[in-house]
Scaffold this active site. Structure first.
Site, PDB file in Angstrom:
ATOM      1  N   SER A  41      10.029   3.701  -1.567  1.00  0.00           N
ATOM      2  CA  SER A  41      10.446   2.687  -2.816  1.00  0.00           C
ATOM      3  C   SER A  41      11.393   3.393  -3.673  1.00  0.00           C
ATOM      4  O   SER A  41      12.027   2.461  -4.544  1.00  0.00           O
ATOM      5  CB  SER A  41       9.147   2.426  -3.357  1.00  0.00           C
ATOM      6  OG  SER A  41       8.415   3.664  -3.561  1.00  0.00           O
ATOM      7  N   HIS A  59      11.870  -1.422   2.898  1.00  0.00           N
ATOM      8  CA  HIS A  59      11.117  -1.526   1.853  1.00  0.00           C
ATOM      9  C   HIS A  59      10.166  -2.653   1.556  1.00  0.00           C
ATOM     10  O   HIS A  59      10.666  -3.858   1.328  1.00  0.00           O
ATOM     11  CB  HIS A  59      11.899  -1.213   0.527  1.00  0.00           C
ATOM     12  CG  HIS A  59      10.845  -0.995  -0.870  1.00  0.00           C
ATOM     13  ND1 HIS A  59      11.417  -1.254  -2.014  1.00  0.00           N
ATOM     14  CD2 HIS A  59       9.714  -0.385  -0.798  1.00  0.00           C
ATOM     15  CE1 HIS A  59      10.508  -1.022  -2.768  1.00  0.00           C
ATOM     16  NE2 HIS A  59       9.433  -0.674  -2.196  1.00  0.00           N
ATOM     17  N   GLU A  88      13.309  -5.255   1.300  1.00  0.00           N
ATOM     18  CA  GLU A  88      14.571  -4.761   0.684  1.00  0.00           C
ATOM     19  C   GLU A  88      15.153  -3.966   1.860  1.00  0.00           C
ATOM     20  O   GLU A  88      14.204  -3.090   2.262  1.00  0.00           O
ATOM     21  CB  GLU A  88      14.457  -3.617  -0.360  1.00  0.00           C
ATOM     22  CG  GLU A  88      14.671  -4.625  -1.376  1.00  0.00           C
ATOM     23  CD  GLU A  88      14.560  -3.471  -2.956  1.00  0.00           C
ATOM     24  OE1 GLU A  88      15.421  -3.749  -3.745  1.00  0.00           O
ATOM     25  OE2 GLU A  88      13.845  -2.596  -2.762  1.00  0.00           O
TER      26      GLU A  88
HETATM   27  N1  3HC Z   1      -3.896  -9.793   2.791  1.00  0.00           N
HETATM   28  C1  3HC Z   1      -3.815 -11.035   2.932  1.00  0.00           C
HETATM   29  N2  3HC Z   1      -3.533 -11.884   2.111  1.00  0.00           N
HETATM   30  C2  3HC Z   1      -4.094 -11.600   0.919  1.00  0.00           C
HETATM   31  C3  3HC Z   1      -4.190 -10.551   0.762  1.00  0.00           C
HETATM   32  C4  3HC Z   1      -4.200  -9.232   1.481  1.00  0.00           C
HETATM   33  N3  3HC Z   1      -4.055  -7.995   1.007  1.00  0.00           N
HETATM   34  N4  3HC Z   1      -4.247 -10.464  -0.627  1.00  0.00           N
HETATM   35  C5  3HC Z   1      -4.332 -11.697  -1.198  1.00  0.00           C
HETATM   36  N5  3HC Z   1      -4.006 -12.559  -0.147  1.00  0.00           N
HETATM   37  C6  3HC Z   1      -3.817 -13.963  -0.086  1.00  0.00           C
HETATM   38  C7  3HC Z   1      -5.073 -14.733  -0.340  1.00  0.00           C
HETATM   39  O1  3HC Z   1      -5.644 -14.899   0.656  1.00  0.00           O
HETATM   40  C8  3HC Z   1      -4.303 -15.951  -1.006  1.00  0.00           C
HETATM   41  O2  3HC Z   1      -3.993 -16.865  -0.120  1.00  0.00           O
HETATM   42  P1  3HC Z   1      -3.575 -18.301  -0.216  1.00  0.00           P
HETATM   43  O3  3HC Z   1      -2.419 -18.555  -1.332  1.00  0.00           O
HETATM   44  O4  3HC Z   1      -3.247 -18.982   0.802  1.00  0.00           O
HETATM   45  O5  3HC Z   1      -4.919 -18.998  -0.931  1.00  0.00           O
HETATM   46  C9  3HC Z   1      -3.049 -15.404  -1.724  1.00  0.00           C
HETATM   47  O6  3HC Z   1      -2.816 -14.082  -1.149  1.00  0.00           O
HETATM   48  C10 3HC Z   1      -3.519 -15.146  -3.252  1.00  0.00           C
HETATM   49  O7  3HC Z   1      -4.442 -14.195  -3.331  1.00  0.00           O
HETATM   50  P2  3HC Z   1      -5.939 -14.648  -4.487  1.00  0.00           P
HETATM   51  O8  3HC Z   1      -5.995 -15.967  -4.747  1.00  0.00           O
HETATM   52  O9  3HC Z   1      -6.908 -13.746  -3.676  1.00  0.00           O
HETATM   53  O10 3HC Z   1      -5.384 -13.683  -5.829  1.00  0.00           O
HETATM   54  P3  3HC Z   1      -4.060 -14.226  -6.474  1.00  0.00           P
HETATM   55  O11 3HC Z   1      -3.873 -15.625  -6.495  1.00  0.00           O
HETATM   56  O12 3HC Z   1      -4.737 -13.541  -7.844  1.00  0.00           O
HETATM   57  O13 3HC Z   1      -2.853 -13.622  -5.946  1.00  0.00           O
HETATM   58  C11 3HC Z   1      -1.550 -11.486  -5.454  1.00  0.00           C
HETATM   59  C12 3HC Z   1      -2.929 -12.060  -5.645  1.00  0.00           C
HETATM   60  C13 3HC Z   1      -0.810 -11.979  -4.161  1.00  0.00           C
HETATM   61  C14 3HC Z   1      -1.685  -9.911  -5.405  1.00  0.00           C
HETATM   62  C15 3HC Z   1      -0.897 -11.763  -6.986  1.00  0.00           C
HETATM   63  O14 3HC Z   1      -1.707 -11.451  -8.189  1.00  0.00           O
HETATM   64  C16 3HC Z   1       0.403 -11.190  -7.123  1.00  0.00           C
HETATM   65  O15 3HC Z   1       1.525 -11.640  -6.242  1.00  0.00           O
HETATM   66  N6  3HC Z   1       0.843 -10.267  -7.729  1.00  0.00           N
HETATM   67  C17 3HC Z   1       1.827  -9.482  -8.017  1.00  0.00           C
HETATM   68  C18 3HC Z   1       2.118  -8.485  -6.846  1.00  0.00           C
HETATM   69  C19 3HC Z   1       3.595  -7.832  -6.861  1.00  0.00           C
HETATM   70  O16 3HC Z   1       4.247  -7.825  -7.910  1.00  0.00           O
HETATM   71  N7  3HC Z   1       3.818  -6.922  -5.813  1.00  0.00           N
HETATM   72  C20 3HC Z   1       4.626  -6.013  -5.661  1.00  0.00           C
HETATM   73  C21 3HC Z   1       4.312  -4.784  -6.332  1.00  0.00           C
HETATM   74  S1  3HC Z   1       5.824  -3.570  -6.174  1.00  0.00           S
HETATM   75  C22 3HC Z   1       5.714  -3.009  -4.631  1.00  0.00           C
HETATM   76  O17 3HC Z   1       4.783  -3.270  -3.978  1.00  0.00           O
HETATM   77  C23 3HC Z   1       6.798  -1.982  -4.451  1.00  0.00           C
HETATM   78  C24 3HC Z   1       6.584  -0.762  -4.340  1.00  0.00           C
HETATM   79  O18 3HC Z   1       7.533   0.205  -3.940  1.00  0.00           O
HETATM   80  C25 3HC Z   1       5.899  -0.029  -5.777  1.00  0.00           C
END
Ligand code: 3HC
Length: 272
Positions: free
Chosen positions: A106, A127, A139
Site C-alpha cells: 500500500s 494495489h 492501482e
Molecule cells: N465480499 C464480497 N461482497 C461483499 C463483501 C465482501 N467481503 N463485503 C460487502 N460485500 C458486498 C455486499 O454483498 C453488498 O452487495 P450488493 O450491493 O450487491 O448488495 C455490497 O458489497 C455492500 O455491502 P453491504 O450492504 O453489506 O454493506 P455496505 O453497503 O455498508 O458496504 C462497504 C460495505 C462496501 C465496505 C462500504 O462501506 C464501503 O465501500 N466502504 C469503504 C471501503 C473503502 O474505502 N475501502 C478502501 C480501504 S483503503 C484500502 O483498502 C487500501 C489499503 O492500502 C489501506
C-alpha cells in the site's frame, strides 16, 4: 487482503496457489473466501456452481516450493520492507524466470523491492482495495525498471479480474494512501484534541461528504497498525513531519487496539 485477491483471481478463472506461513492462517483465509462466495451466491452475482468452481481453483499450501508452477505472484504480506524483501528474494528463487512478481503493497517503493530480485523489469505494484471482491480499483505501479510488457500484462490481468486499473507512479503511498492516510490521521487528531467524538467525526464525512464510512470507521476496517505503518512509510519517503502518525493512533496500536480485527479500535466489535 490475500484472501480477497485469491477470491477475485479464482472467480475470474485463474488457478490459484494460496500460500501462507501457517495452516491456521490458510484455514481462516479459506473460511472468509467461502463466506464471501456464499454472499455473492445469495445476491445472485454468482451461481452455486460458479462459486464451487472458483473455490475448487484455489489450492492452499504452506510449502513455498509449490509456487514454482505460477506465472504471476501477488504478494500481500505485512507492510514492512524487510518482510517483503525476504519474500521477493524467495519468489525470485522459486518462480519460473519469465514469471511476474507483483506486490499488493500500500505504500512501499516498487523500485526498491525490485532490487531484491534478478528480474527488476518483471516486478510491479498491484494495489487492491478492501473489500477486494467489491472495490473496483487496482492501482498499477511501475518501478523505475518495470518493463512495458510487465505493465501491459498486469493491466490486462486487472481487467480480467473485473477491476479498473489506474496507472500511478512509484512514490510513497502512491495516490490512494498519500491522500487517504493523512485524512485518517487528521481525523484522529480531531478526536485527540477534543474537537469532536469519533462518532461525530465519522458522521461529518458520511452525512456531509457522502463517504460510505467515516474515516475512523474506515481506519478500524483497514487496521490501525496498518495505518501507522503507512504513515511511517510516508514520513520516511516524503521527508516531512506532517506525515508523522498521530500520537493517539500510536498509543492505540501500543495498547493492542488494532480496529475490527482485534475487537477494539475507535469502536468495539464482536470477535468471531
Ligand atoms: N465480499 C464480497 N461482497 C461483499 C463483501 C465482501 N467481503 N463485503 C460487502 N460485500 C458486498 C455486499 O454483498 C453488498 O452487495 P450488493 O450491493 O450487491 O448488495 C455490497 O458489497 C455492500 O455491502 P453491504 O450492504 O453489506 O454493506 P455496505 O453497503 O455498508 O458496504 C462497504 C460495505 C462496501 C465496505 C462500504 O462501506 C464501503 O465501500 N466502504 C469503504 C471501503 C473503502 O474505502 N475501502 C478502501 C480501504 S483503503 C484500502 O483498502 C487500501 C489499503 O492500502 C489501506
Amino acid at each position: 487482503m490475500g484472501n480477497g485477491i485469491a477470491h477475485v483471481c479464482a472467480r475470474a478463472g485463474c488457478e490459484v496457489v494460496l500460500y501462507d506461513l501457517e495452516q491456521g492462517f490458510l484455514d481462516r483465509g479459506l473460511a472468509t473466501i467461502e463466506k464471501n462466495l456464499a454472499r455473492e451466491v445469495a445476491k445472485n452475482k454468482l451461481t452455486q456452481q460458479q462459486a464451487d468452481e472458483a473455490r475448487g481453483r484455489i489450492t492452499p499450501t504452506v510449502d513455498r516450493e509449490a509456487l514454482a508452477r505460477c506465472g504471476v505472484a501477488i504478494e500481500a504480506a505485512t507492510e514492512r520492507f524487510a518482510v517483503k524483501a525476504e519474500i521477493f528474494r524467495e519468489l525470485d528463487r522459486i518462480l519460473p524466470g519469465d514469471a511476474i512478481l507483483a506486490t499488493n503493497t500500500s505504500s512501499i517503493s516498487i523500485t526498491k523491492l525490485a532490487t531484491q530480485t534478478k528480474r527488476p523489469e518483471q516486478v510491479i505494484g498491484m494495489h487492491f482495495f478492501n473489500p477486494v471482491p467489491v472495490m473496483q480499483l487496482v492501482e498499477v505501479i511501475r518501478g523505475l525498471q518495470t518493463s512495458q510488457a510487465t505493465f501491459d500484462a498486469v493491466h490486462a490481468l486487472s481487467k480480467q479480474l473485473g477491476k479498473t486499473p489506474v496507472e500511478v507512479n512509484d512514490a510513497a503511498g502512491f495516490v490512494s494512501n498519500r491522500v487517504l492516510m493523512p485524512l485518517i490521521n487528521e481525523a484522529v487528531y480531531a478526536v485527540m484534541e477534543g474537537v469532536a467524538t469519533a462518532e461525530a467525526v465519522d458522521q461529518v464525512f458520511v452525512l456531509g461528504m457522502a463517504h460510505p464510512m467515516g474515516p475512523l470507521t474506515l481506519a478500524d476496517f483497514i487496521g490501525l497498525d496498518v495505518c501507522v505503518d503507512i504513515m511511517r512509510v510516508l514520513a520516511d519517503g516524503l521527508g516531512s513531519p506532517k506525515y508523522n502518525p498521530c500520537p493517539l493512533l500510536v498509543r492505540m496500536v501500543d495498547a493492542g487496539w488494532l480496529g475490527r480485527k482485534s475487537g477494539r479500535g475507535f469502536y468495539r466489535y464482536p470477535l468471531q
